[in-house]
Every structure is written in structure tokens, then in C-alpha cells.
Design a protein around this motif. Structure first.
Motif, PDB file in Angstrom:
ATOM      1  N   ARG A  46       0.845  -1.201   0.000  1.00 37.10           N
ATOM      2  CA  ARG A  46       0.000   0.000   0.000  1.00 37.10           C
ATOM      3  C   ARG A  46       0.882   1.254   0.000  1.00 37.10           C
ATOM      4  N   LEU A  47       1.907   1.292   0.851  1.00 42.19           N
ATOM      5  CA  LEU A  47       2.784   2.468   0.928  1.00 42.19           C
ATOM      6  C   LEU A  47       3.577   2.644  -0.365  1.00 42.19           C
ATOM      7  N   SER A  48       3.917   1.524  -1.021  1.00 49.66           N
ATOM      8  CA  SER A  48       4.705   1.621  -2.257  1.00 49.66           C
ATOM      9  C   SER A  48       3.890   2.238  -3.392  1.00 49.66           C
ATOM     10  N   ARG A  49       2.572   2.248  -3.242  1.00 51.71           N
ATOM     11  CA  ARG A  49       1.707   2.806  -4.301  1.00 51.71           C
ATOM     12  C   ARG A  49       1.439   4.291  -4.117  1.00 51.71           C
ATOM     13  N   LEU A  50       1.898   4.855  -2.992  1.00 46.62           N
ATOM     14  CA  LEU A  50       1.744   6.305  -2.784  1.00 46.62           C
ATOM     15  C   LEU A  50       2.871   7.021  -3.526  1.00 46.62           C
ATOM     16  N   ASP A  51       2.947   8.361  -3.354  1.00 45.02           N
ATOM     17  CA  ASP A  51       4.048   9.050  -4.038  1.00 45.02           C
ATOM     18  C   ASP A  51       5.232   9.295  -3.100  1.00 45.02           C
ATOM     19  N   GLY A  52       5.187   8.652  -1.922  1.00 45.42           N
ATOM     20  CA  GLY A  52       6.305   8.786  -0.995  1.00 45.42           C
ATOM     21  C   GLY A  52       5.817   8.847   0.435  1.00 45.42           C
ATOM     22  N   MET A  53       6.737   9.084   1.357  1.00 45.58           N
ATOM     23  CA  MET A  53       6.345   9.168   2.770  1.00 45.58           C
ATOM     24  C   MET A  53       7.390   9.927   3.583  1.00 45.58           C
ATOM     25  N   VAL A  54       6.928  10.439   4.700  1.00 45.80           N
ATOM     26  CA  VAL A  54       7.799  11.073   5.687  1.00 45.80           C
ATOM     27  C   VAL A  54       7.775  10.168   6.913  1.00 45.80           C
ATOM     28  N   LEU A  55       8.948   9.771   7.403  1.00 47.94           N
ATOM     29  CA  LEU A  55       8.994   8.931   8.601  1.00 47.94           C
ATOM     30  C   LEU A  55       9.581   9.714   9.768  1.00 47.94           C
ATOM     31  N   ILE A  56       8.922   9.636  10.909  1.00 48.16           N
ATOM     32  CA  ILE A  56       9.419  10.317  12.113  1.00 48.16           C
ATOM     33  C   ILE A  56      10.065   9.275  13.022  1.00 48.16           C
ATOM     34  N   CYS A  57      11.356   9.483  13.329  1.00 43.41           N
ATOM     35  CA  CYS A  57      12.027   8.552  14.242  1.00 43.41           C
ATOM     36  C   CYS A  57      11.995   9.106  15.660  1.00 43.41           C
ATOM     37  N   GLY A  58      11.330   8.382  16.519  1.00 42.82           N
ATOM     38  CA  GLY A  58      11.254   8.792  17.918  1.00 42.82           C
ATOM     39  C   GLY A  58      12.461   8.293  18.690  1.00 42.82           C
ATOM     40  N   ARG A  59      12.728   8.935  19.789  1.00 38.90           N
ATOM     41  CA  ARG A  59      13.753   8.480  20.726  1.00 38.90           C
ATOM     42  C   ARG A  59      13.142   8.530  22.096  1.00 38.90           C
ATOM     43  N   TYR A  60      13.883   8.159  23.067  1.00 45.11           N
ATOM     44  CA  TYR A  60      13.411   8.280  24.444  1.00 45.11           C
ATOM     45  C   TYR A  60      12.090   7.548  24.600  1.00 45.11           C
ATOM     46  N   GLU A  61      11.191   8.094  25.384  1.00 40.85           N
ATOM     47  CA  GLU A  61       9.939   7.377  25.634  1.00 40.85           C
ATOM     48  C   GLU A  61       8.928   7.527  24.500  1.00 40.85           C
ATOM     49  N   GLY A  62       9.159   8.463  23.619  1.00 41.66           N
ATOM     50  CA  GLY A  62       8.192   8.655  22.542  1.00 41.66           C
ATOM     51  C   GLY A  62       8.230  10.084  22.066  1.00 41.66           C
ATOM     52  N   ILE A  63       7.175  10.493  21.358  1.00 43.74           N
ATOM     53  CA  ILE A  63       7.097  11.882  20.900  1.00 43.74           C
ATOM     54  C   ILE A  63       5.813  12.499  21.460  1.00 43.74           C
ATOM     55  N   ASP A  64       5.789  13.801  21.525  1.00 41.56           N
ATOM     56  CA  ASP A  64       4.615  14.499  22.058  1.00 41.56           C
ATOM     57  C   ASP A  64       3.379  14.107  21.234  1.00 41.56           C
ATOM     58  N   GLN A  65       2.323  13.695  21.944  1.00 44.71           N
ATOM     59  CA  GLN A  65       1.124  13.170  21.279  1.00 44.71           C
ATOM     60  C   GLN A  65       0.502  14.184  20.316  1.00 44.71           C
ATOM     61  N   ARG A  66       0.695  15.470  20.586  1.00 48.79           N
ATOM     62  CA  ARG A  66       0.065  16.474  19.707  1.00 48.79           C
ATOM     63  C   ARG A  66       0.653  16.451  18.298  1.00 48.79           C
ATOM     64  N   ILE A  67       1.897  15.974  18.177  1.00 49.10           N
ATOM     65  CA  ILE A  67       2.490  15.809  16.837  1.00 49.10           C
ATOM     66  C   ILE A  67       1.792  14.650  16.122  1.00 49.10           C
TER      67      ILE A  67
END
Ligand code: ADE
Length: 248
Positions: free
Chosen positions: A102-123
Motif C-alpha cells: 500500500r505504501l509503495s503505491r503512494l508518491d512517498g512518505m515522511v517517517l518520524i524517528c522517535g527516541r526516548y519514551e516517545g514523541i509528544d502526542q500532539r504531533i
């Protein structure tokens, strides 16, 4: 494959991701112009002179949380509001071959790499389209998971590999792959199965399908629920599963 597929990775460890881009087949594909790769350093969007990107969680608890502001600035810099944003996290939906397709059929993607316990939920609430987990274990950061997802996705794009080798992958037809052999014919007194030397294509295809069924019944019986089996195949897999239960 067109050159329109763009992969952007937001990370605190851009060198790690760039090294993967530099040394892997995905990097080779980018060199040929088959796709566009980019690693963006979240830290360069920090606002204070210490370049702080993480802080203690509200409500207390162990670990640190990636702050919303530098991450939002990094996301805006790559026009993430207009793109498909993936957040690899152990709390995500399981990432499967179907998702890679499914992802390969899109025109691309942005991946967010988290560290620590996670990322702020509002993001997550504001930017992320999907949260994906690569397995039921916790890695110390999202980079490895992002690379796993990128690898699975890019190779499905047209023209990267021969369409045949993608088609025969494990999972593409819902079954694990059959065993492979190459020269020599005998290795430490273990011989290649006779049938593979026979040149009889129909027999070889039947043997391979049978091996797929046996392997899947032994190692991943739950996958068989989603596979169309004829009567003989159903009996074969049932007999393996019964035998496994008896052995327990
Ligand atoms: N980040 C840390 N562990 C992960 C996992 N299992 N899947 C996806 N992202 C992760």
C-alpha cells in the motif's frame, strides 16, 4: 519506476540514516534517480542554544519525550502537511507486507524517528497518518524501524527487482517461502532434493508449493486462515498441525 517517490526521514541521528542510504540497495536506486531520499536532522530545528529536543513527561515517569516544537518545525520544513506521514512505534498497528505494498503505491512518505519514551502526542494528532510497529519488541529508537519500513516498501516499487522475485516473496501469497538450493549438488553429504534436478517444471512447482505449506503450517499456522487451499492441501496442513499438537 518514476523518480516521484520521495522518502524523508526525520531523525536525531541523520548520519545513521544517511549511512543506510549510502550503502544499501535503496541508495543505489536513488543514485539511478528511481527515488528521492532525504534525512533531516530534528536537532537543527531546536530553538535554544543547547539544541534541546526532549523534555520530561508531564505527569511524571521515566524517560524523556521528544518535544513538539522542534519536531513540528522539522515537519513543516519538508511540507509534511501535504505528505503521507508514518510514525514507527511499538504502539502502532502491525506492519505487514500488505502495508508495504500500500505504501509503495503512494508518491512517498515522511517517517518520524522517535527516541526516548516517545514523541509528544500532539504531533501524532496533527501530522501522523499512521503509526506502525515492526514487531512485538521495543527498540531504543525509531531509526531501525524506519529503515525496515523503507526497505520493505522501496523494493516493491516497479522495476527495482524482477517482478518474479517480488511475486515469490514470503507473504506475497500469504505463505512462507520454499527452501532454496544452489551449487554444489552435495554439500557435507547433504544432497539437493531430487525433484529440483529433474527439470520437470510442474513437479518442481508442486514440490515448492508443498514446502511452502509445510513450512507455514509448522512455523506460522495462523497465516493459513487467509490462504485458499484445495482439499489435498488442507489435509496436508491439518496433518502437520495435528502432529505438532501431538508432539507438545
Ligand atoms: N520503535 C521502537 N520499537 C519499535 C517497534 N517495535 N516498531 C516500530 N518502531 C519502534
Amino acid at each position: 519506476m518514476d523518480s516521484g517517490y520521495g522518502i524523508t526521514v526525520l531523525t536525531l541521528f541523520p548520519e545513521l540514516v544517511r549511512e543506510y542510504f549510502r550503502t544499501s540497495l535503496v541508495g543505489k536506486a536513488a543514485e539511478r534517480g528511481a527515488l528521492h531520499l532525504e534525512a533531516v536532522d530534528i536537532r537543527s530545528f531546536a530553538r535554544d542554544r543547547h539544541r534541546t529536543c526532549d523534555d520530561a513527561p508531564y505527569g511524571g515517569g521515566a524517560g524523556m519525550v521528544l518535544m513538539a516544537e522542534p519536531l513540528a518545525a522539522a515537519l513543516d520544513s519538508v511540507d509534511a502537511q501535504a505528505r503521507h506521514v508514518v510514525f514507527p512505534t511499538p504502539s502502532g498497528f502491525p506492519f505487514r507486507q500488505d502495508d508495504a505494498l500500500r505504501l509503495s503505491r503512494l508518491d512517498g512518505m515522511v517517517l518520524i524517528c522517535g527516541r526516548y519514551e516517545g514523541i509528544d502526542q500532539r504531533i501524532v494528532d496533527e501530522y501522523v497518518h499512521e503509526e506502525l510497529s515492526i514487531g512485538d519488541y521495543v527498540l531504543s529508537s525509531g531509526e531501525l524501524a524506519a529503515m525496515v519500513i523503507i526497505d520493505a516498501v522501496y523494493r516493491l516499487r516497479e522495476g527495482i527487482l524482477r517482478s518474479e522475485s517480488v511475486r515469490e516473496d514470503s507473504f506475497q501469497d500469504g505463505l512462507l517461502e520454499y527452501p532454496h538450493y544452489t551449487r554444489p549438488e552435495t554439500f557435507r553429504s547433504r544432497s539437493v532434493p531430487e525433484v529440483l534436478l529433474s527439470g520437470h517444471h510442474a513437479r518442481i512447482a508442486r514440490w515448492r508449493r508443498e514446502q511452502q505449506l509445510i513450512r507455514t503450517a509448522e512455523k506460522r499456522p495462523e497465516l493459513l486462515q487467509h490462504v485458499q487451499l484445495d482439499e489435498a492441501e488442507r489435509k496436508l496442513t491439518e496433518s502437520i498441525r495435528t502432529k505438532e499438537r501431538d508432539d507438545e
